[in-house]
Enzyme design. Structure first.
Site, PDB file in Angstrom:
ATOM      1  N   CYS A 454      41.401  37.610  50.680  1.00  0.00           N
ATOM      2  CA  CYS A 454      42.027  38.910  50.418  1.00  0.00           C
ATOM      3  C   CYS A 454      40.968  39.993  50.235  1.00  0.00           C
ATOM      4  CB  CYS A 454      42.936  38.835  49.200  1.00  0.00           C
ATOM      5  SG  CYS A 454      42.120  38.175  47.730  1.00  0.00           S
ATOM      6  N   HIS A 827      42.823  38.572  42.752  1.00  0.00           N
ATOM      7  CA  HIS A 827      43.371  38.911  44.062  1.00  0.00           C
ATOM      8  C   HIS A 827      43.075  40.375  44.362  1.00  0.00           C
ATOM      9  CE1 HIS A 827      46.054  38.826  47.483  1.00  0.00           C
ATOM     10  NE2 HIS A 827      46.791  39.800  46.984  1.00  0.00           N
TER      11      HIS A 827
END
Length: 996
Positions: A454, A827
């Site tokens: 990510c 994330h």
């Protein structure tokens, strides 16, 4: 006597009169009597019991039978013979079309009087065969319950040997066909009692004959796994499973999941129907069996089954939390389904619209069950927030609903996620993600997460949304001797023209991956961005030049032409320059050094330092989007910090330090800021938009991006151990160091240094301070004296004599957010919008190009949220509030785009010229062909997937619409949902909806 009794029963006398006469007949029956008279009385009482049209008549028949069975046993045994019983069981009793429903009750009544008779064994043998035959005929729940009651009272009549196993299997098939035909609560309770009797008989048999359990379960699985077009088996089958000893569970599940003869479709059908059993109110351990089978399927890597079943059933399981009677089991199943479904956010996101309503309903119920379930549900939701961060717009209503509930700590969350995952090997689930049917409604394309990538996906999307950079990359010629830039061009081209909802950046990852990064581990997106830009820059410098020598322009001086034509694309787009000056405080000698940069790393001021009072070289201004007005002197030049300034007059008192300015938050009573007066019209406060602006700017007591930039640019004292070696003094001296921006990049990249090393824990910790992000930023740029007279826009960027700073305006275009508390975990996702010059190339008026409208820049440009494969519409409000709602989600890397002005006019004009000449970038032939072929391939894949999925989904068991449970509870003030004491049973409609 039989004639007398029949006459009395059939008479029209009142029941109390009849009862007296009947009593006299019954008392007389206790005396010795001849066989013929007994036989006649037994025939009459049998007729009354089996065909009596009133309960009174049947009760009289029963009393007479019991008296004759007790006082005349020989005659009763002779009457109650095998032949008569066989006739009753096979032919029934009564006229055709009106056969008695009480035959089994009659036989159960009579059996107690022949147990010790010589004919007992013959009767038992007959009944063993006949009850098996009856069960094979699939009797109604009521008749099946009568058989069970008979056999529970007289276990001698239960079939034995092979017939016993067959009987169990056929009894399970009977239960599979049970249906409750009424919606009345009394009828439903009666139905549940009937089912309990039948399943109780199975338990009785299994307890004495354990060898019958596994064949019975095999028959059960055959029923629930059947894919034939027929009515779905009854949820009453759940009552069977509750009596299976739990010690058999592991072996049963292992055999099922490793049986090659069971197809995936059959297994999916079976587990889907088992999950429907959570609505069965009388079941025990049903949730344990469901979870065990789900775990068994995960153990043999049947992920496709688990995914299909979870997505099709999780909403129904969730809806059952409304009902206290099944809540505990439903919550257990829901917890496992969500905590194990970790490869994708799909399952959790299906529940998001329904969570606030359920939470409100449970709070309203105000019971111990509801309170406990709320706490467990909140813990589960926070686990999902942790696992699938990056969806602030979707999560805000849910977070608001559960804000008063306890929040689990991170160790607890990691423990729950770790112990429930289907597999520890993430690549085993790669082929199941993403499951996107079509392109996002935004028209944008997502990037597949290749295992903690990510950080790369967010950076690529931010670079892609930098439209000037994207167009330049897409316009690169074929054979440019820049392999990494070529891969980026291909990736951008697919993001622009692919029909897929998301594409894989695998090829670009392998080419751009820093060699010190650990495969599969989370990385720092800022570190990746720096490495990527450096690689692209060095590749262009050392390889074949992208741009050949351009024709000399008469509009450019040789120096300026040389300055721009020798820059790489990265330098043109992201390169800026900074002058570092050190002044010796003894001799006042100044040494300076100019450095290039592609991003500014902004440290956080110490907590004891007043960031708003930091004195910088020149204030960086934060402007609320609604309050921006085009300044009269957009490039106003101001003085250098070390240029001799005018000494303040005595009447001026103390001249205030020049501070960062945030428009929209001036306190009443404060002196008007002179810069504010230049930027905001006098009527701005009357504009309703200015009120909105005040809400979106930073509060006075919070940090902002301009605060961090001012801290970065503020003078630093070099003293004590950090003294400066002055060449002029030839010794270490106290000094002052200051940084000044001498060239503003086209795209300004700001990295907020949130990660610092904590010597106590020996780990990098994250600074979670909320930092307000201005949508428009004014940056002070130092201008060389010889450049102050060269202006790109006469009349707009006029230089002030003797000054050397100018202001450059930047618009926010991307924000990369890090969710988590460590750089090694968490994330990344990003907000982006495509900033362009709204009216960048309008016809000049009086020789001055028309500037872009600020309000167009701020309101008309759509924001998007990029979270790996998912792309959605968003807003600047979401960007501003994300940390307020989610404290671990903090802005990390910011992209700003420079507005057309004096300093960047050459690049803006070059980009404008390219846009006029070429319009949309035209891709070279090989790239266009590759995209076209992949789009055709995707359409073929979609068609194949649609066929396969249609076949797969058609196999899933049909169940009642799950949302009716949630809709029924909505605005229902008279019920707390289901069979709770508070609801008085919950009402017949809700109860029927629960079970069936």
């Amino acid at each position: 006597m039989d004639k007398i009794l029949e006459a009395v029963v059939m008479s029209s006398y009142p029941n109390n009169v009849k009862q007296g006469l009947v009593r006299r007949v019954i008392e007389a029956a206790k005396q010795p009597m001849d066989s013929e008279q007994c036989w006649s009385m037994l025939e009459l009482s049998t007729k009354l019991y089996l065909t009596g049209d009133t309960k009174y008549k049947r009760e009289i028949g029963k009393e007479v039978l019991e008296v004759y069975g007790h006082y005349h046993p020989e005659e009763f045994e002779e009457f109650f013979n095998v032949r008569f019983l066989l006739s009753l069981l096979q032919e029934g009793y009564g006229p055709l079309g009106k056969r008695s429903h009480y035959v089994l009750d009659y036989i159960q009544l009579g059996l107690q009087f022949v147990l010790e008779s010589p004919s007992a064994n013959s009767i038992f043998s007959l009944l063993r065969i006949e009850v098996l035959r009856k069960v094979c005929e699939r009797p109604s729940p009521k008749q099946c319950a009568k058989i069970s009651k008979l056999l529970m009272q007289h276990p001698q009549c239960i079939p034995t040997g092979k017939h016993q196993l067959l009987f169990c299997q056929q009894l399970i098939r009977c239960i599979g066909q049970f249906q409750c035909v009424s919606e009345g609560e009394e009828e439903i309770m009666e139905f549940l009692e009937q089912v309990n009797k039948v399943s109780g008989l199975l338990q009785r048999i299994w307890r004495t004959q354990t060898s019958a359990i596994l064949p019975s379960l095999k028959e059960l699985f055959t029923i629930i796994s059947s894919t034939e077009e027929q009515e779905a088996p009854s949820n009453a089958l759940a009552s069977v499973v509750q009596f299976v000893p739990l010690e058999l569970m592991d072996g049963v599940i292992r055999n099922l999941t490793n049986d090659d003869s069971i197809t995936d479709v059959q297994m999916m059908m079976a587990i889907g129907r088992m999950i429907d059993w959570v609505s069965w109110p009388l079941g025990k351990n049903i949730d344990k069996w469901i979870i065990a089978l789900l775990k068994g399927l995960a153990a043999v890597k049947k992920f496709s089954i688990l995914i299909e079943v979870t997505l099709s059933k999780i909403e129904k399981v969730f809806s059952k939390l409304l009902y206290p009677i099944v809540r505990e089991g439903a919550l257990s199943v829901l917890q496992y389904m969500l905590l194990s479904f970790q490869h994708s956010h799909e399952a959790f996101h299906l529940l998001l619209p329904h969570i606030p309503r359920l939470v409100a309903s449970l709070k309203k119920e105000d019971s111990n069950s509801a309170t406990s379930s709320l706490e467990q549900l909140a813990e589960l939701i926070h686990c999902m927030f942790f696992r699938f961060s990056g969806f602030p717009d979707l999560y805000e209503p849910v977070l608001e609903a559960i804000k008063a509930l306890p929040i689990p700590n991170e160790d607890r969350i990691k423990h729950l996620l770790g112990q429930n995952a289907w597999t520890s090997q993430k690549n085993e689930l790669a082929c199941f993600y993403p499951r996107l049917a079509s392109k996002s409604e935004t028209g944008k394309i997502g990037l597949i997460n290749l295992g903690n990538t990510c950080y790369m996906n967010s950076i690529i999307q931010s670079l892609f949304m930098a439209s000037d950079f994207r167009h330049s990359v897409l316009n690169l010629t074929e054979g440019n001797s820049q392999p990494l830039m070529t891969k980026l061009q291909w990736l951008f081209a697919f993001l622009e023209h692919s029909q897929r909802p998301a594409i894989s950046p695998e090829s670009f990852l392998s080419a751009s991956w820093p060699p010190w990064f650990t495969p599969g581990a989370q990385q720092d997106c800022s570190e990746y961005l720096k490495y990527l830009l450096d690689r692209l820059h060095e590749e262009e410098r050392t390889g074949k030049r992208i741009y050949q020598k351009l024709k000399e322009s008469s509009l450019m001086s040789q120096a300026v032409e040389h300055h721009y034509l020798n820059k790489t694309l990265i330098e043109k787009m992201f390169g800026g320059k900074m002058m570092t000056k050190i002044r010796c405080l003894k001799c006042l000698n100044v040494s300076s050094r100019e450095e290039a940069f592609t991003d500014l790393s902004l440290a956080f001021p110490p907590s004891d330092r007043n960031v708003h009072g930091s004195t910088s070289v020149q204030p960086v201004e934060e402007i609320c989007p609604q309050l921006i007005e085009p300044p009269e002197n957009a490039g106003q030049l101001t003085g250098s910090p070390w240029v001799q300034r005018k000494t303040p007059m005595a009447s001026d008192h103390a001249a205030p330090s020049v501070l960062v300015e945030t428009l929209g938050f001036q306190e009443s009573g404060e002196a008007a800021n002179p810069i504010r007066g230049n930027d905001v019209g006098v009527d701005a406060a009357k504009d309703p938009l200015s009120t909105l602006g005040e809400q979106e700017c930073a509060p006075k007591d919070s940090r902002s991006v301009p605060d961090l930039i001012n801290y970065f640019l503020s003078p630093e004292k070099l003293t004590a151990e950090n003294k400066y070696h002055c060449e002029k003094c030839a010794s270490l001296q106290d000094a002052e160091k200051v940084a000044e921006l001498t060239e503003g990049p086209h795209y300004l990249i700001l990295t907020l240094l949130r990660f610092s090393f904590d010597p106590r824990t020996m780990k990098r910790r994250k600074i979670l301070d909320n930092v307000s992000i201005p949508v428009v930023l004014k940056l002070p740029i130092l201008v060389a004296p010889e450049e102050t007279e060269e202006v790109c826009q006469p009349g707009k960027d006029g230089a002030v004599p003797g000054s050397s700073f100018m202001t450059v305006v930047y618009d926010l275009c991307s924000v990369v957010v890090h969710s988590g508390i460590s750089s090694e975990s968490g994330h990344y996702y990003c907000y982006s919008r495509e900033c362009t010059d709204t009216i960048p190339h309008g016809q000049p008026q009086d020789g001055v190009p028309k500037p872009a409208s600020d309000k167009q820049l701020d309101f008309e440009i759509q924001w998007y949220l990029f979270n790996d494969t998912r792309v959605s519409f968003s807003s600047f409000e979401s960007v501003s509030n994300v940390t307020s709602f989610f404290p671990k989600d903090t802005a990390y890397v910011l992209f700003y785009r420079q507005r057309p002005g004096r300093q960047g006019c050459l690049l803006h004009e070059a980009l404008a010229e390219a846009g006029r000449l070429h319009g949309e970038p035209s891709l070279h032939k090989d790239l266009m062909e590759a995209i076209s072929k992949d789009n055709i391939l995707f359409l073929q894949e979609q068609e194949k997937e649609a066929r396969n999925r249609a076949a797969y989904i058609s196999a899933l068991p049909k169940s009642p619409l799950w949302w009716r449970d949630l809709d029924r509870d909505k605005d229902d003030d008279s019920s707390s949902g289901g069979c709770s004491p508070a609801a008085g049973g919950g009402g017949s409609g809700s109860f029927h909806g629960l079970v069936f």
